[in-house]
Design a protein around this motif. Sequence first.
Motif, PDB file in Angstrom:
ATOM      1  N   UNK A 281       8.886  -9.833  12.314  1.00  0.00           N
ATOM      2  CA  UNK A 281       7.472  -9.231  12.272  1.00  0.00           C
ATOM      3  C   UNK A 281       7.531  -8.847  10.318  1.00  0.00           C
ATOM      4  N   UNK A 282       6.474  -9.140   9.707  1.00  0.00           N
ATOM      5  CA  UNK A 282       6.256  -8.924   8.268  1.00  0.00           C
ATOM      6  C   UNK A 282       5.492  -7.815   8.090  1.00  0.00           C
ATOM      7  N   UNK A 283       5.052  -6.808   8.861  1.00  0.00           N
ATOM      8  CA  UNK A 283       4.504  -5.744   8.543  1.00  0.00           C
ATOM      9  C   UNK A 283       5.382  -4.615   8.432  1.00  0.00           C
ATOM     10  N   UNK A 284       5.639  -3.988   7.054  1.00  0.00           N
ATOM     11  CA  UNK A 284       6.570  -2.903   7.001  1.00  0.00           C
ATOM     12  C   UNK A 284       6.007  -1.583   7.541  1.00  0.00           C
ATOM     13  N   UNK A 285       6.803  -0.979   7.999  1.00  0.00           N
ATOM     14  CA  UNK A 285       6.586   0.555   7.983  1.00  0.00           C
ATOM     15  C   UNK A 285       6.955   1.523   6.993  1.00  0.00           C
ATOM     16  N   UNK A 286       6.276   2.584   6.991  1.00  0.00           N
ATOM     17  CA  UNK A 286       6.720   3.668   5.966  1.00  0.00           C
ATOM     18  C   UNK A 286       6.138   5.047   6.455  1.00  0.00           C
TER      19      UNK A 286
ATOM     20  N   UNK B 254      -1.178  -0.625   0.154  1.00  0.00           N
ATOM     21  CA  UNK B 254      -1.311  -1.999   0.239  1.00  0.00           C
ATOM     22  C   UNK B 254      -0.336  -2.828  -0.421  1.00  0.00           C
ATOM     23  N   UNK B 255       0.221  -2.319  -1.724  1.00  0.00           N
ATOM     24  CA  UNK B 255       1.083  -3.013  -2.515  1.00  0.00           C
ATOM     25  C   UNK B 255       2.314  -3.192  -1.774  1.00  0.00           C
ATOM     26  N   UNK B 256       2.521  -2.054  -0.908  1.00  0.00           N
ATOM     27  CA  UNK B 256       3.980  -2.457  -0.012  1.00  0.00           C
ATOM     28  C   UNK B 256       3.757  -3.285   0.848  1.00  0.00           C
ATOM     29  N   UNK B 257       2.647  -3.576   1.526  1.00  0.00           N
ATOM     30  CA  UNK B 257       2.176  -4.430   2.448  1.00  0.00           C
ATOM     31  C   UNK B 257       2.583  -5.996   1.767  1.00  0.00           C
ATOM     32  N   UNK B 258       1.566  -6.084   0.548  1.00  0.00           N
ATOM     33  CA  UNK B 258       1.791  -7.635  -0.221  1.00  0.00           C
ATOM     34  C   UNK B 258       3.256  -7.962  -0.561  1.00  0.00           C
TER      35      UNK B 258
ATOM     36  N   UNK C 141       3.283   4.727   9.139  1.00  0.00           N
ATOM     37  CA  UNK C 141       2.088   3.886   9.120  1.00  0.00           C
ATOM     38  C   UNK C 141       2.643   2.247   9.178  1.00  0.00           C
ATOM     39  N   UNK C 142       1.909   1.593   9.527  1.00  0.00           N
ATOM     40  CA  UNK C 142       2.213   0.116   9.545  1.00  0.00           C
ATOM     41  C   UNK C 142       1.425  -0.576   8.722  1.00  0.00           C
ATOM     42  N   UNK C 143       1.774  -1.370   7.697  1.00  0.00           N
ATOM     43  CA  UNK C 143       0.916  -2.078   6.859  1.00  0.00           C
ATOM     44  C   UNK C 143       0.967  -3.623   7.190  1.00  0.00           C
TER      45      UNK C 143
ATOM     46  N   UNK D   5      -5.671 -10.595  -0.610  1.00  0.00           N
ATOM     47  CA  UNK D   5      -4.907  -9.992   0.330  1.00  0.00           C
ATOM     48  C   UNK D   5      -5.813  -9.108   1.075  1.00  0.00           C
ATOM     49  N   UNK D   6      -5.520  -9.134   2.540  1.00  0.00           N
ATOM     50  CA  UNK D   6      -6.379  -8.264   3.535  1.00  0.00           C
ATOM     51  C   UNK D   6      -5.367  -7.412   4.149  1.00  0.00           C
ATOM     52  N   UNK D   7      -5.818  -6.056   4.474  1.00  0.00           N
ATOM     53  CA  UNK D   7      -4.823  -5.245   4.794  1.00  0.00           C
ATOM     54  C   UNK D   7      -5.435  -4.414   5.839  1.00  0.00           C
ATOM     55  N   UNK D   8      -4.419  -3.903   6.741  1.00  0.00           N
ATOM     56  CA  UNK D   8      -4.800  -2.741   7.628  1.00  0.00           C
ATOM     57  C   UNK D   8      -3.388  -1.690   7.885  1.00  0.00           C
ATOM     58  N   UNK D   9      -3.956  -0.523   7.552  1.00  0.00           N
ATOM     59  CA  UNK D   9      -2.798   0.366   7.640  1.00  0.00           C
ATOM     60  C   UNK D   9      -3.132   1.073   9.032  1.00  0.00           C
ATOM     61  N   UNK D  10      -1.934   0.894   9.826  1.00  0.00           N
ATOM     62  CA  UNK D  10      -2.191   1.246  11.288  1.00  0.00           C
ATOM     63  C   UNK D  10      -0.990   2.381  11.520  1.00  0.00           C
ATOM     64  N   UNK D  11      -1.715   3.611  12.315  1.00  0.00           N
ATOM     65  CA  UNK D  11      -0.793   4.543  12.548  1.00  0.00           C
ATOM     66  C   UNK D  11       0.122   4.163  13.778  1.00  0.00           C
ATOM     67  N   UNK D  12       1.391   4.039  13.683  1.00  0.00           N
ATOM     68  CA  UNK D  12       2.426   3.650  14.681  1.00  0.00           C
ATOM     69  C   UNK D  12       2.032   4.454  15.957  1.00  0.00           C
TER      70      UNK D  12
END
Lengths: 166, 166, 166, 166
Positions: free
Chosen positions: A28-33, A55-59, A99-101, A115-122
């Motif tokens: 998975x390339x979607x980091x969490x923070x 968003x910057x963490x995501x890209x 959060x998952x980016x 870049x498109x982003x979605x910030x998702x609560x795990x």
Amino acid sequence: MAAIYRRPGRRFHLLTRPTPRNPVTDKPYAPTLRVRYDETDQMGVVYHGNYLKYFEVGRTELMRHLGFPYSEMERRGALLVVVEANCRYRDSARYDDVLRIETAGTCPSPLRIRFHYRVVREADDVIVADGWTDLACLDRDRRLRRLPPEVREGLERFELSVEELV
Amino acid sequence: MAAIYRRPGRRFHLLTRPTPRNPVTDKPYAPTLRVRYDETDQMGVVYHGNYLKYFEVGRTELMRHLGFPYSEMERRGALLVVVEANCRYRDSARYDDVLRIETAGTCPSPLRIRFHYRVVREADDVIVADGWTDLACLDRDRRLRRLPPEVREGLERFELSVEELV
Amino acid sequence: MAAIYRRPGRRFHLLTRPTPRNPVTDKPYAPTLRVRYDETDQMGVVYHGNYLKYFEVGRTELMRHLGFPYSEMERRGALLVVVEANCRYRDSARYDDVLRIETAGTCPSPLRIRFHYRVVREADDVIVADGWTDLACLDRDRRLRRLPPEVREGLERFELSVEELV
Amino acid sequence: MAAIYRRPGRRFHLLTRPTPRNPVTDKPYAPTLRVRYDETDQMGVVYHGNYLKYFEVGRTELMRHLGFPYSEMERRGALLVVVEANCRYRDSARYDDVLRIETAGTCPSPLRIRFHYRVVREADDVIVADGWTDLACLDRDRRLRRLPPEVREGLERFELSVEELV
């Protein structure tokens, strides 16, 4: 003023799809923070401006997984600068939430990445915010230059996930 | 990734109009601020995410000049939350630059305010960034409520300057 | 975790002296700033880490009033870097409070400056936080160098106010 | 002004001990984080004020591993507020560096916790910064109260690692 909006009576956009994965490595390339205390404001939720940092963490992590870490690109003289940013706030995130980016990218021209982003609560897979940023590529003298071709090709391999994200 | 974009060979959008003024008090309502060291990033310019904080300084001071400071509104149970934000980066600002935040607002519905912003470098009147944010009004229980009517009326007096800003 | 501590039953350190003034120009060198929304945290007060940014505003304006703006020093190859920082939190500051940053400096050696700070709430002259930072001077190649002599001399003219601040 | 100091000619404080581990679970409690772009400043390194945020990440994760997450403590009416903070900068961290935040705590009185921190660059185990913060415990009405006894006891189990850290 915080980013805390929620339509009364119902939740937004429940996600059912799994986290996007890198088709080459199948990781998975979607980091969490985890939301830090200083990222909240007096409304008790994440300050809206901080989502541009997420968003910057995501890209950053997407590009690392594609094989060209941004820190390396910058050392080689390909600087990415944000020319426009947009963020919609759909729910609120709180201190200590994970959060998952999710991020995907397209190259509408040889000079630009979107870049498109979605910030998702795990905890419940609810989208907290989504948005996009347009970036241009500059050389060391801060002049516009073409994107390195391997970056464009790498991002094109993700076009399907872009379709899913938008 | 910084907000540093400039078209090569020419400057963007030279402003010739004077700073907007409060039609009632005839005082300029555009606050100025000086870029702090922590607001820069390793590209040597203001980090793009910080412009959302500058936008907030702009609407805070606009509302104060209209006679309803946001801190007072919040104490009275009218919370403004950002539901969408957009920013275009046109030039770069640097440490110690003085920036002027020009702001105007409209109420497209009884439930929503749209603020427009221009961040202008005082030294040469060049627009560094512009954008907008949409805000909704919530009560203490975080439910949507109508904007206080005096806020709507106050903003409507500024409609002309909104036309100028967009 | 916020900076909000107050001894129960009494206020801290009421200031009675006037704002320090530049002895040459007789202008006050203590800048004021207004607390921004993003600088608060979910305890409803300024996040403790932000006081280091306020300290930097204080020393930036002190150096400008002494005649050597830090932005100019850095361009000439004299970089000041923080080697140690200390902050005591005495009361809490809130969104929209106006804070006055009182600053004085000493040069304990030709290689080092110590700045002392007091962050005072304008509305009631109560000290919210105080502290100090030690800075070393580097050249462009990031090697230790002596402070420019005019900086040392300028700061020495303020020694009395240092005595007052500590 | 950045936190970038390094004595010329040699590196600081090479660590040879392994990461501290939770004696009960035998899991390391030292979280790692990756430096974000917005955390750098125009000197090309992490802005010195951001280390207080890293310290907070350290104590947040230490408390979670001890079994009382701070978010839970705050919900139960035991708020921790910083009353003093100190940070020494020993080397510089850069964008995309992975940092390990080692943390230990002591309770010098029933009213106060002192946390000690070391921020270590994972790539070469060099200490970038170290410091401490004193925290007091408040109840919901912002009055001083005793620390929950289980927190004191939990921290005491780590006293040895405190000795190692100081």
